[in-house]
Design a protein around this motif. Structure first.
Motif, PDB file in Angstrom:
ATOM      1  N   SER A 299       0.827  -1.209   0.000  1.00 33.38           N
ATOM      2  CA  SER A 299       0.000   0.000   0.000  1.00 33.38           C
ATOM      3  C   SER A 299       0.859   1.256   0.000  1.00 33.38           C
ATOM      4  CB  SER A 299      -0.937  -0.001   1.215  1.00 33.38           C
ATOM      5  OG  SER A 299      -1.867  -1.065   1.142  1.00 33.38           O
ATOM      6  N   THR A 300       1.946   1.222   0.751  1.00 37.47           N
ATOM      7  CA  THR A 300       2.847   2.376   0.793  1.00 37.47           C
ATOM      8  C   THR A 300       3.489   2.599  -0.570  1.00 37.47           C
ATOM      9  OG1 THR A 300       3.311   1.963   3.134  1.00 37.47           O
ATOM     10  CG2 THR A 300       4.847   3.373   1.946  1.00 37.47           C
ATOM     11  N   LEU A 301       3.907   1.530  -1.219  1.00 42.90           N
ATOM     12  CA  LEU A 301       4.500   1.630  -2.549  1.00 42.90           C
ATOM     13  C   LEU A 301       3.524   2.277  -3.529  1.00 42.90           C
ATOM     14  CD1 LEU A 301       7.043   0.771  -4.244  1.00 42.90           C
ATOM     15  CD2 LEU A 301       5.743  -1.258  -4.879  1.00 42.90           C
ATOM     16  N   LEU A 302       2.264   1.844  -3.489  1.00 43.33           N
ATOM     17  CA  LEU A 302       1.255   2.401  -4.390  1.00 43.33           C
ATOM     18  C   LEU A 302       0.984   3.877  -4.081  1.00 43.33           C
ATOM     19  CD1 LEU A 302      -1.338  -0.517  -4.607  1.00 43.33           C
ATOM     20  CD2 LEU A 302       0.432   0.094  -6.257  1.00 43.33           C
ATOM     21  N   SER A 303       1.026   4.243  -2.818  1.00 40.83           N
ATOM     22  CA  SER A 303       0.741   5.629  -2.445  1.00 40.83           C
ATOM     23  C   SER A 303       1.812   6.586  -2.963  1.00 40.83           C
ATOM     24  CB  SER A 303       0.623   5.759  -0.919  1.00 40.83           C
ATOM     25  OG  SER A 303       1.878   5.564  -0.283  1.00 40.83           O
ATOM     26  N   LEU A 304       3.020   6.102  -3.163  1.00 39.31           N
ATOM     27  CA  LEU A 304       4.069   6.928  -3.768  1.00 39.31           C
ATOM     28  C   LEU A 304       3.751   7.190  -5.239  1.00 39.31           C
ATOM     29  CD1 LEU A 304       7.244   5.180  -2.298  1.00 39.31           C
ATOM     30  CD2 LEU A 304       6.311   7.390  -1.609  1.00 39.31           C
ATOM     31  N   ILE A 305       3.216   6.176  -5.897  1.00 41.25           N
ATOM     32  CA  ILE A 305       2.902   6.292  -7.324  1.00 41.25           C
ATOM     33  C   ILE A 305       1.723   7.226  -7.559  1.00 41.25           C
ATOM     34  CG2 ILE A 305       2.188   4.998  -9.382  1.00 41.25           C
ATOM     35  CD1 ILE A 305       3.581   2.535  -8.093  1.00 41.25           C
ATOM     36  N   THR A 306       0.721   7.139  -6.704  1.00 34.32           N
ATOM     37  CA  THR A 306      -0.495   7.941  -6.890  1.00 34.32           C
ATOM     38  C   THR A 306      -0.332   9.381  -6.416  1.00 34.32           C
ATOM     39  OG1 THR A 306      -1.361   7.193  -4.748  1.00 34.32           O
ATOM     40  CG2 THR A 306      -1.988   5.921  -6.699  1.00 34.32           C
ATOM     41  N   GLY A 307       0.816   9.691  -5.800  1.00 30.17           N
ATOM     42  CA  GLY A 307       1.055  11.052  -5.332  1.00 30.17           C
ATOM     43  C   GLY A 307       0.473  11.358  -3.979  1.00 30.17           C
ATOM     44  N   ASP A 308      -0.047  10.348  -3.276  1.00 30.73           N
ATOM     45  CA  ASP A 308      -0.710  10.583  -2.003  1.00 30.73           C
ATOM     46  C   ASP A 308       0.241  10.591  -0.813  1.00 30.73           C
ATOM     47  OD1 ASP A 308      -3.442  10.725  -2.944  1.00 30.73           O
ATOM     48  OD2 ASP A 308      -3.252   8.589  -3.411  1.00 30.73           O
ATOM     49  N   HIS A 309       1.444  10.059  -0.985  1.00 33.54           N
ATOM     50  CA  HIS A 309       2.380   9.948   0.137  1.00 33.54           C
ATOM     51  C   HIS A 309       3.373  11.105   0.105  1.00 33.54           C
ATOM     52  CE1 HIS A 309       4.862   8.305   3.255  1.00 33.54           C
ATOM     53  NE2 HIS A 309       4.132   7.212   3.326  1.00 33.54           N
ATOM     54  N   PRO A 310       3.479  11.887   1.185  1.00 36.37           N
ATOM     55  CA  PRO A 310       4.377  13.053   1.185  1.00 36.37           C
ATOM     56  C   PRO A 310       5.855  12.690   1.044  1.00 36.37           C
ATOM     57  CG  PRO A 310       3.465  12.659   3.387  1.00 36.37           C
ATOM     58  CD  PRO A 310       2.711  11.777   2.446  1.00 36.37           C
ATOM     59  N   GLN A 311       6.248  11.469   1.403  1.00 36.87           N
ATOM     60  CA  GLN A 311       7.655  11.110   1.301  1.00 36.87           C
ATOM     61  C   GLN A 311       8.093  10.828  -0.134  1.00 36.87           C
ATOM     62  OE1 GLN A 311       9.469   8.564   4.289  1.00 36.87           O
ATOM     63  NE2 GLN A 311       7.737   8.860   5.674  1.00 36.87           N
ATOM     64  N   ALA A 312       7.159  10.917  -1.094  1.00 41.32           N
ATOM     65  CA  ALA A 312       7.527  10.785  -2.496  1.00 41.32           C
ATOM     66  C   ALA A 312       8.540  11.869  -2.889  1.00 41.32           C
ATOM     67  CB  ALA A 312       6.291  10.891  -3.388  1.00 41.32           C
ATOM     68  N   TYR A 313       8.413  13.059  -2.290  1.00 38.30           N
ATOM     69  CA  TYR A 313       9.296  14.175  -2.638  1.00 38.30           C
ATOM     70  C   TYR A 313      10.716  13.972  -2.118  1.00 38.30           C
ATOM     71  CZ  TYR A 313       4.968  16.569  -3.839  1.00 38.30           C
ATOM     72  OH  TYR A 313       3.767  16.907  -4.404  1.00 38.30           O
ATOM     73  N   ALA A 314      10.875  13.110  -1.137  1.00 34.53           N
ATOM     74  CA  ALA A 314      12.194  12.896  -0.538  1.00 34.53           C
ATOM     75  C   ALA A 314      12.934  11.743  -1.206  1.00 34.53           C
ATOM     76  CB  ALA A 314      12.038  12.624   0.958  1.00 34.53           C
ATOM     77  N   ASN A 315      12.377  11.224  -2.316  1.00 33.01           N
ATOM     78  CA  ASN A 315      12.966  10.053  -2.960  1.00 33.01           C
ATOM     79  C   ASN A 315      13.241  10.327  -4.435  1.00 33.01           C
ATOM     80  OD1 ASN A 315      13.099   7.438  -1.229  1.00 33.01           O
ATOM     81  ND2 ASN A 315      11.188   8.415  -0.584  1.00 33.01           N
ATOM     82  N   ASN A 316      14.074   9.458  -5.001  1.00 33.45           N
ATOM     83  CA  ASN A 316      14.409   9.543  -6.425  1.00 33.45           C
ATOM     84  C   ASN A 316      13.349   8.737  -7.190  1.00 33.45           C
ATOM     85  OD1 ASN A 316      15.739  10.117  -8.763  1.00 33.45           O
ATOM     86  ND2 ASN A 316      17.645   9.082  -8.226  1.00 33.45           N
ATOM     87  N   LEU A 317      12.260   9.405  -7.520  1.00 33.05           N
ATOM     88  CA  LEU A 317      11.085   8.754  -8.095  1.00 33.05           C
ATOM     89  C   LEU A 317      10.639   9.505  -9.344  1.00 33.05           C
ATOM     90  CD1 LEU A 317       8.556   6.879  -7.978  1.00 33.05           C
ATOM     91  CD2 LEU A 317       7.569   8.504  -6.346  1.00 33.05           C
ATOM     92  N   TYR A 318      10.471   8.779 -10.446  1.00 36.86           N
ATOM     93  CA  TYR A 318      10.021   9.358 -11.703  1.00 36.86           C
ATOM     94  C   TYR A 318       8.660   8.764 -12.062  1.00 36.86           C
ATOM     95  CZ  TYR A 318      14.860  10.931 -12.380  1.00 36.86           C
ATOM     96  OH  TYR A 318      16.081  11.536 -12.257  1.00 36.86           O
TER      97      TYR A 318
END
Length: 489
Positions: A299-318
């Motif tokens: 669920s956490t992995l998916l939340s990074l993809i959907t833009g819902d998790h604030p820690q997406a900005y702290a990671n190297n994610l495209y």
């Protein structure tokens, strides 16, 4: 002669003014354990709630408890999902709130919830700890309720029910969201509690059931018909397929060759690391199965993809060719994604009608808060017809049986013919007919180049188009690549 624990005579019950159960008769003897099946809307849940005294009905339901047994003289009903409140008694949560630090501070932990429950029913907490361990749930005892996934919420429900040791235990969809090992351990716990004298009624269309179950029934035409174990494992008649709407036959516009690219992605909550050095790339048009035990980080992995998790900005994610934090908004991301998950369903606007819920998929909102144009309304009407929801389109979503609610959400998910489909346990609550019907649609969509991430624990609930799998364990990628062997559950 020993009295039956349940004796039902001429039961009539309406669901939102529509007759569901009619002149139903059923006797459950002591030491009998039943499994009930039936298509969505047949009345399974209504019958369970009637026995538990939770809904009004006509007719007679006689419950006979054994006063000499060392078991709670009560009927305990476990619903499809766990409904909880925050520390102020409010339950109006929203989807992204589970990733909000402030929300976690105002929601009870698993430990506090169980301690309150144990105090209310005068239970020993050590017994709850044994159940937590048996279901692989001990590590989450200090997690807040809002942080739990659907499978983890189901485990909390099951722990509470088994801890109570009621004389009659009714569980609606016992295996929803549970991984293979958890399902196995749950069946062992069912064996223990029924051996101690609890009568068990399971409501499920799954072919899986514990050895202690030896009576089977099907709700059809308002009646309960006893069937054999072999009949229970038979498929329902396949639903006749309709041609998919024309607007879904068009290939979605692809914005980049690489839809998702994660490089050494990590997510932590305090000292607890949930995702560890995740490296994963999903290219346009690929069809992935995302799997892992409950609590593995899906669920956490998916939340990074959907833009819902604030820690997406702290990671190297495209995402869709753009690095997160490089200027794109969360809405730029969401407009390319069609998402369904149990959590999104839980936190959706309870006042939305079926039609408004489906149209809201164009705007990625939890309910419809703006006027849709003619084209959007036309596409919604086509999907309403495709999923057989025409007679319910103006009905409040939460007034429908769970299976039909899920169909409306599935329509919402695909209405904008998105570039990326994220289907997290999409078939929870669907009967076999509905599951087959929906997965055929997924296969058709994926022929047109739609990129897919599908989360599912049951082999029978997977579309045929899946070609790759990523497996998480303890927040790490255990394997990723083409599926060269049968998919393990």
């Amino acid at each position: 002669m020993t009295q039956p624990i349940v004796h039902i005579t001429n039961l009539n019950l309406k669901y939102h003014h529509k007759p569901v159960l009619q002149e139903l008769n059923w006797t459950i003897k002591r030491h009998e354990n039943w499994l009930l099946r039936g298509i969505s809307g047949s009345g399974k849940t209504s019958l369970a709630k009637a026995i538990a005294g939770l809904v009004k009905f006509q007719g007679d339901i006689e419950i006979n408890f054994d006063t000499e047994r060392n078991l709670a003289p009560t009927v305990h009903y476990v619903a499809n999902w766990y409904q909880f409140k925050d520390l102020e008694g409010q339950s109006n949560f929203y989807y992204q709130q589970r990733y909000n630090k402030q929300a976690t501070e105002t929601t009870a932990t698993v430990r506090a919830e169980l301690e309150s429950y144990g105090k209310k029913h005068q239970l020993q907490f050590s017994e709850a700890e044994q159940l937590l361990a048996a279901l692989g749930f001990s590590d989450l005892i200090d997690s807040t309720l809002i942080q739990l996934s659907s499978g983890e919420h189901k485990k909390l429900q099951l722990v509470s029910a088994l801890w109570l040791k009621p004389q009659l235990l009714i569980i609606d969809q016992p295996y929803n969201g549970l991984d293979k090992l958890s399902r196995h351990h749950l069946n062992l716990l069912f064996e223990e509690i029924t051996a101690a004298g609890t009568t068990l009624i399971l409501i499920s269309n799954d072919k899986l059931f514990p050895p202690c179950v030896h009576r089977f029934g099907e709700i059809s035409g308002g009646q309960l018909i006893e069937i054999s174990a072999n009949e229970h494992t038979l498929e329902f008649d396949e639903q006749e397929s309709k041609p998919i709407p024309d607007f879904l036959k068009e290939a979605p516009v692809s914005s980049a060759d690489s839809v998702i690219r994660m490089i050494d992605v990590n997510v932590s909550y305090g000292e607890k690391q949930v995702l560890k050095n995740i490296n994963w790339e999903v290219k346009a048009g690929e069809k992935w199965l995302l799997q892992g035990p409950n609590g593995s980080g899906k669920s956490t992995l998916l939340s990074l993809i959907t833009g819902d998790h604030p820690q997406a900005y702290a990671n190297n994610l495209y995402l869709f060719g753009h690095q997160r934090g490089s200027g794109e908004s969360i809405w730029d991301i969401k407009k390319r994604i069609g998402l369904i998950s149990p959590e999104l369903h839980w936190y959706f606007d309870p006042l939305a009608t079926v039609k408004h819920s489906i149209i809201s998929g164009f705007f990625d909102s939890s309910g419809l808060f703006r006027e849709a144009d003619y084209t959007k309304k036309t596409q919604a009407a086509e999907l309403i017809d495709y999923f057989g929801l025409t007679e319910y389109q103006d009905t409040l979503l939460n007034q429908l049986p769970l299976g039909k609610q899920r169909l409306a959400f599935l329509a919402r998910t695909i209405i904008k013919n998105p570039e990326l489909l994220i289907l997290d346990e999409p078939c929870q609550g669907l009967d076999q007919q509905q599951t087959q019907y929906f997965n055929k649609l997924v296969d058709e969509l994926c022929k047109n180049g739609t990129t897919l991430i599908y989360v599912g624990h049951f082999e029978t609930q997977l579309p045929a188009c899946i070609e790759k799998r990523i497996l998480l364990e303890n927040g790490e990628v255990k394997s990723a690549g083409k599926i060269l062997e049968p998919v393990l559950k």
